[in-house]
Design a protein around this motif. Structure first.
Motif, PDB file in Angstrom:
ATOM      1  N   UNK A 118      21.244  -6.895   9.403  1.00  0.00           N
ATOM      2  CA  UNK A 118      22.083  -7.640  10.338  1.00  0.00           C
ATOM      3  C   UNK A 118      23.553  -7.295  10.156  1.00  0.00           C
ATOM      4  N   UNK A 119      23.969  -7.298   8.898  1.00  0.00           N
ATOM      5  CA  UNK A 119      25.399  -7.161   8.648  1.00  0.00           C
ATOM      6  C   UNK A 119      25.839  -5.741   8.318  1.00  0.00           C
ATOM      7  N   UNK A 120      24.869  -4.825   8.237  1.00  0.00           N
ATOM      8  CA  UNK A 120      25.299  -3.451   8.044  1.00  0.00           C
ATOM      9  C   UNK A 120      25.210  -2.667   9.350  1.00  0.00           C
ATOM     10  N   UNK A 121      24.702  -3.311  10.374  1.00  0.00           N
ATOM     11  CA  UNK A 121      24.604  -2.657  11.678  1.00  0.00           C
ATOM     12  C   UNK A 121      25.997  -2.464  12.275  1.00  0.00           C
ATOM     13  N   UNK A 122      26.053  -1.704  13.379  1.00  0.00           N
ATOM     14  CA  UNK A 122      27.359  -1.431  13.967  1.00  0.00           C
ATOM     15  C   UNK A 122      28.005  -2.684  14.529  1.00  0.00           C
ATOM     16  N   UNK A 181      26.892  -6.121  21.568  1.00  0.00           N
ATOM     17  CA  UNK A 181      27.045  -4.893  22.342  1.00  0.00           C
ATOM     18  C   UNK A 181      27.064  -5.134  23.845  1.00  0.00           C
ATOM     19  N   UNK A 182      26.492  -6.263  24.280  1.00  0.00           N
ATOM     20  CA  UNK A 182      26.385  -6.518  25.720  1.00  0.00           C
ATOM     21  C   UNK A 182      27.750  -6.890  26.302  1.00  0.00           C
TER      22      UNK A 182
END
Ligand code: PHE
Length: 525
Positions: free
Chosen positions: A464-468, A474-475
């Protein structure tokens, strides 16, 4: 004691309880989420971890939740309090606060399903026409469920549908077990009947069997993906209605000598049986019509399946209506249990009349559901996120679905396994079980389940927290781009605050005694 117990109500028959508990388990989770998860994670890669999760997590945790109910004759927070003290009570209230958040959007989805159900007799399956008073879309050539759905949710109709669903829920819960039992005796058999109708239709279409093969052909490569396991565990908890206090509330209305091993096996197998039948029906449709449910869980129910039905050679309106009617009744037998969990806990804690407890749950619940169903437009071109409510729902579902249930499951296993002692629960359950459970149960509740659940939760958080970006960020939500960042806090802080207040801020009207294995059996009213 016996007096309070009879005032809480009790099931008229074992059948009533089984129908209610399986009605709770079988819901949108089985018809919509299972198939879209299975699709997303690649059919045959999904059902093996899922099957395993049933035996190592699902059934043992259900035995625990049912056992807590009959051991204490109380709903989730008080049952946990009795067996493991105040901190355990907190876990109980936290799970019920999460259940309320989930109910809010669950009912909003049911509201949309009700709207689509009426649409089946309106213009849902006609070309060139859009939903009633739709403000934006261009008429299409053929029937398009996607266009119809987006049109519908951008009108005010879903608000009315949401109020209708809440009203039905409250009416069914009005007299507790007596009215619940009456409703599930009609709805649950109907649900099976309609699903069998759909599966027969799906499989008799040419090419339908290919979908089934896709669903059931083992995919060894896919199983090595960690995400598949995460999806399978969350889905298993949600589908069996675990981790939200529901099953303990329902079981607390059973006589003390109920056979909870038998009940857990019955409910789990009925639930998973229904799920596989639904999976077969839905995958056959997807394959026959080469449909690809892209973009989120809901697209399957609201776009792909109705689109498939629109292409049936005959009976389009009838099957379209039946499908959404099925969603609505399966959803209602689940949402009543989501509401009954907190309502029964409030009755237990404050000894208040049922209508008052229902109002305490329903008022915030209805406001929340209406919020999710608001027709506020973010993207008038409807290419992405139709309404603010839809985006809110997606983000809220992500946090509540992936974290609440599994976290409660984790702490529940710790409390029962280590604080009470898994052997004590096993002894209490075995006393009335025709099929006694062995010491393997203790090993699962003390070690295996917490380890599996803990690993999945931590790993989820890391991803969750290492994602971009944070989930949903993103939406393009225009002026509402901040929403995906705020929702996790509203969910976490809101549920923690409610749980702290109810656990530590308020005392029991009748102080709960610690659980003792010699608690006398209560005589049902
Ligand atoms: N099991 C229900 C479903 O599959 C949802 C649910 C979860 C209901 C938890 C009650 C408690 O749709």
């Amino acid at each position: 004691m016996a007096e309070t117990s009879s005032a809480r109500g009790s099931w008229n028959s074992k059948l009533g309880f089984i129908l209610a508990a399986s009605g709770s388990a079988i819901g949108l989770g089985n018809i919509v989420f299972f198939s879209s998860n299975a699709y997303q994670y690649g059919g045959g890669a999904f059902y093996l971890p899922y099957f395993l999760a049933l035996f190592v997590l699902g059934i043992p945790v259900m035995i625990t939740e049912f056992g807590l109910g009959t051991m204490t004759n109380r709903s989730f927070p008080e049952a946990l309090y009795r067996v493991a003290g105040r901190k355990a009570e907190f876990v109980g209230w936290w799970s019920l606060a999460s259940a309320l958040f989930i109910t809010m959007y669950y009912v909003a989805i049911l509201g949309w399903a009700l709207g689509m159900m009426f649409g089946a007799f309106g213009s849902l399956f006609e070309g060139g026409v859009t939903a009633p008073f739709a403000p934006f879309s261009e008429p299409t050539d053929g029937p398009s469920a996607t266009v119809y759905f987006f049109d519908l949710i951008t009108t005010w109709w879903p608000l009315l549908c949401v109020v209708a669903i809440w009203t039905m829920n409250i009416l069914i819960l009005w007299k507790g077990t007596a009215t619940i039992e009456r409703a599930v005796r009609i709805f649950v058999p109907l649900m099976w009947l309609f699903m069998i109708g759909l599966i027969v239709r799906g499989l008799t279409l040419e090419g339908g069997v290919d979908g089934v093969l896709y669903l059931f052909t083992p995919d060894v490569q896919g199983i090595q993906e960690p995400a598949v396991w995460k999806g399978a565990f969350s889905q298993m908890f949600f589908s069996l209605s675990l981790g939200l206090g529901t099953m303990t509330a329902y079981a607390s209305y059973l006589p003390k000598d109920a056979d909870q091993v038998n009940n857990s096996l019955l409910v789990s197998f009925m639930n998973c049986g229904f799920e596989y039948i639904a999976g077969v029906a839905i995958f056959s449709l997807l394959f026959v019509f080469a449909l690809n449910p892209v973009g989120g869980t809901l697209s399957l129910a609201f776009f792909a399946i109705p689109q498939g039905i629109a292409e049936f050679p005959w009976g389009v309106r009838l099957f379209g209506f039946l499908f959404f009617f099925l969603l609505v009744i399966a959803g209602i037998t689940s949402s009543i249990s989501l509401i009954e969990g907190p309502a029964s806990a409030l009755i237990d804690k404050f000894q208040i009349p049922r209508p008052q407890a229902l109002a305490m749950v329903a008022v915030p619940g209805i406001v929340g559901s209406l919020f999710f169903a608001l027709p506020q437009i973010i993207d008038p071109s409807l290419s992405g996120n139709g309404t603010l409510g839809l985006s809110l729902l997606d983000v809220m579902d992500h946090w509540a679905f992936n974290y609440s249930l599994l976290t409660v499951g984790f702490f529940e296993c710790i409390m029962v396994g280590w604080v009470l002692g898994a052997d004590k629960l096993r002894a209490a359950v075995n006393k009335y079980s025709k099929l006694p459970i062995g010491p393997w149960f203790d090993v699962i509740i003390k070690y295996v389940a917490p380890l599996l659940l803990g690993t999945v939760i931590v790993w989820n958080l890391i991803e969750e927290f290492t994602g971009e970006t944070l989930y949903g960020a993103g939406a393009d939500l225009g002026a509402f781009n901040w929403i995906p960042y705020v929702i996790p806090f509203i969910w976490l802080i809101g549920t923690l605050a409610v749980a702290s207040y109810l656990t530590f801020g308020r005392t029991y009207k009748v102080a709960p005694a610690a659980y003792s294995p010699s608690d006398s059996p209560q005589t049902p009213a």
